[in-house]
Write an enzyme that holds these catalytic residues in place. Structure first.
Site, PDB file in Angstrom:
ATOM      1  N   ASP A 103       6.032   3.190   1.175  1.00 36.78           N
ATOM      2  CA  ASP A 103       5.291   1.999   1.581  1.00 36.78           C
ATOM      3  C   ASP A 103       4.608   2.311   2.911  1.00 36.78           C
ATOM      4  O   ASP A 103       5.288   2.488   3.929  1.00 36.78           O
ATOM      5  CB  ASP A 103       6.256   0.818   1.716  1.00 36.78           C
ATOM      6  N   HIS A 104       3.284   2.370   2.903  1.00 37.73           N
ATOM      7  CA  HIS A 104       2.546   2.788   4.102  1.00 37.73           C
ATOM      8  C   HIS A 104       2.634   1.764   5.237  1.00 37.73           C
ATOM      9  O   HIS A 104       2.267   2.069   6.374  1.00 37.73           O
ATOM     10  CB  HIS A 104       1.076   3.048   3.750  1.00 37.73           C
ATOM     11  N   ARG A 105       3.109   0.561   4.946  1.00 36.74           N
ATOM     12  CA  ARG A 105       3.297  -0.425   6.015  1.00 36.74           C
ATOM     13  C   ARG A 105       4.444  -0.017   6.930  1.00 36.74           C
ATOM     14  O   ARG A 105       4.487  -0.429   8.097  1.00 36.74           O
ATOM     15  CB  ARG A 105       3.572  -1.809   5.420  1.00 36.74           C
ATOM     16  N   LEU A 106       5.375   0.780   6.390  1.00 35.92           N
ATOM     17  CA  LEU A 106       6.568   1.168   7.137  1.00 35.92           C
ATOM     18  C   LEU A 106       6.623   2.662   7.429  1.00 35.92           C
ATOM     19  O   LEU A 106       7.188   3.080   8.445  1.00 35.92           O
ATOM     20  CB  LEU A 106       7.829   0.769   6.348  1.00 35.92           C
ATOM     21  N   PRO A 128       0.852  -1.198   0.000  1.00 41.12           N
ATOM     22  CA  PRO A 128       0.000   0.000   0.000  1.00 41.12           C
ATOM     23  C   PRO A 128       0.884   1.243   0.000  1.00 41.12           C
ATOM     24  O   PRO A 128       1.685   1.442   0.922  1.00 41.12           O
ATOM     25  CB  PRO A 128      -0.790  -0.130   1.307  1.00 41.12           C
TER      26      PRO A 128
END
Length: 366
Positions: A338-341, A161
């Site tokens: 990267d929206h996970r990080l 994402p």
């Protein structure tokens, strides 16, 4: 239709629901075939399908997917009749069910099947003729490089994402610094310094101060890997595809060393002499399309990096400074994260610091 009944423990039912497993397909090992949790956990989704040669021939010619078909043969082997039950064409079904299958077929059926095959072949030839009879289209197989790029970009685009932030940067001071450094860098290295070189040095300095931007996700997706070094990948476009050579441990390099390293890697990339190891291990990537006049773009993350910086063209435009309209060279740069990080605030802080360094680049030399 009579409802199928089966026996299963509560734990087995819960696990099956969580994994999306149909208990109808699971063989129980408990008393009277009762399904236990271990039966569900060990359920084999890729169990080999056993098919008779004739059944496979029918399935291939009629384009029938054998996955999920329960065979009537020994140990669930799929037989000819199992596949024929899915064939709707009576003439084709008659052809494959006759006793003289391996002999000479009846003339009427043979003609019908042959006519159908000829029609399909003629249609294929017509499509090919349309494709190749004119110069409007050309169909060529993808190269191995293109296949790898397609796979990796798809994995990145659909697997992570992402979000983008675009900033406008005043390049007045950066251009002035480059103009002053062209001659001394040329004398020392024999190389001409570019804006990409200076932007790369600014990136390296900032990445060491913003650990999430220079991080990556572990393979199991449960841990964040912070890199205390910078392996900077510089995207290089070729006709065959995109290659990203990596400057290893760029944080240890001076400006002159970084210029030489980037020029060397780029030259060997273009001449296709880059070593496999020199394309691996990056922690961050920069992609510059400014030399082609691109006004702005957002690149796809080069996995497993957490972000990538897209650099567009520098264009002179009117801006307001101290309540006065002046003409300044302005450049758009976009960060894809990267929206996970990385969260929006973390990316914004990084871009704010990077913008400040680019607009006051003389501190790079300190």
């Amino acid at each position: 239709m009579e409802e199928l009944k089966f026996r299963a423990t509560p734990a087995a039912r819960a696990l099956a629901k969580r994994l999306g497993v149909s208990l109808l397909n699971v063989e129980g090992t408990g008393p009277k075939g009762r399904i236990h949790k271990n039966d569900v956990a060990g359920f084999n989704y890729v169990k080999k399908i056993h098919v008779s040669p004739l059944a496979r021939r029918v399935a291939e010619e009629q384009h029938i997917d054998l996955n999920g078909i329960s065979g009537s043969g020994h140990n669930g082997k799929i037989m000819k009749d199992d596949v024929l039950a899915l064939v709707s064409d009576p003439q084709v079904k008659a052809f494959f069910t006759r006793d003289e299958l391996y002999g000479t077929p009846p003339a009427g059926i043979k003609v019908a099947v042959a006519a159908k095959a000829a029609t399909n072949a003629q249609a294929s030839q017509q499509v090919a003729a349309v494709s190749n009879s004119t110069d409007e289209t050309e169909m060529v197989p993808m190269s191995m490089m293109r296949k790898v790029i397609a796979r990796r970009m798809s994995e990145s685009y659909f697997g992570a994402p992402t979000f983008m932030q675009t900033w406008e940067v005043d390049m007045t001071e950066m251009n002035a610094l480059r103009a002053k450094l062209i001659e001394p860098i040329m004398e020392k290295t024999g190389k001409k310094i570019t804006v990409t070189d200076l932007l790369s040095l600014a990136l390296v300095r900032m990445l060491l101060k913003h650990k999430y931007i220079n991080s990556s996700l572990s393979e199991d997706g449960n841990q964040i890997i912070f890199h205390n070094y910078v392996n900077l990948a510089v995207a290089v476009g070729l006709e065959e595809g995109l290659i990203v050579p990596v400057v290893k441990h760029a944080e240890k390099m001076s400006l002159s060393e970084l210029v030489v390293a980037i020029k060397d890697l780029t030259a060997r990339t273009v001449s296709k002499k880059l070593l496999p190891d020199e394309q691996m291990g990056s922690t961050f990537t920069i992609s510059n399309l400014g030399m082609y006049g691109v006004s702005h773009f957002s690149a796809i993350i080069n996995q497993p990096n957490a972000a990538i910086l897209s650099v567009a063209a520098t264009v002179k435009k009117p801006v307001v400074i101290n309540n006065e309209i002046v003409i300044r060279p302005m450049m758009n740069m976009s960060l894809t994260s990267d929206h996970r990080l990385i969260d929006g605030l973390v990316a914004a802080k990084f871009m704010t610091d990077l913008k400040a360094l680019i607009e006051n680049p003389f501190s790079l030399l300190i």
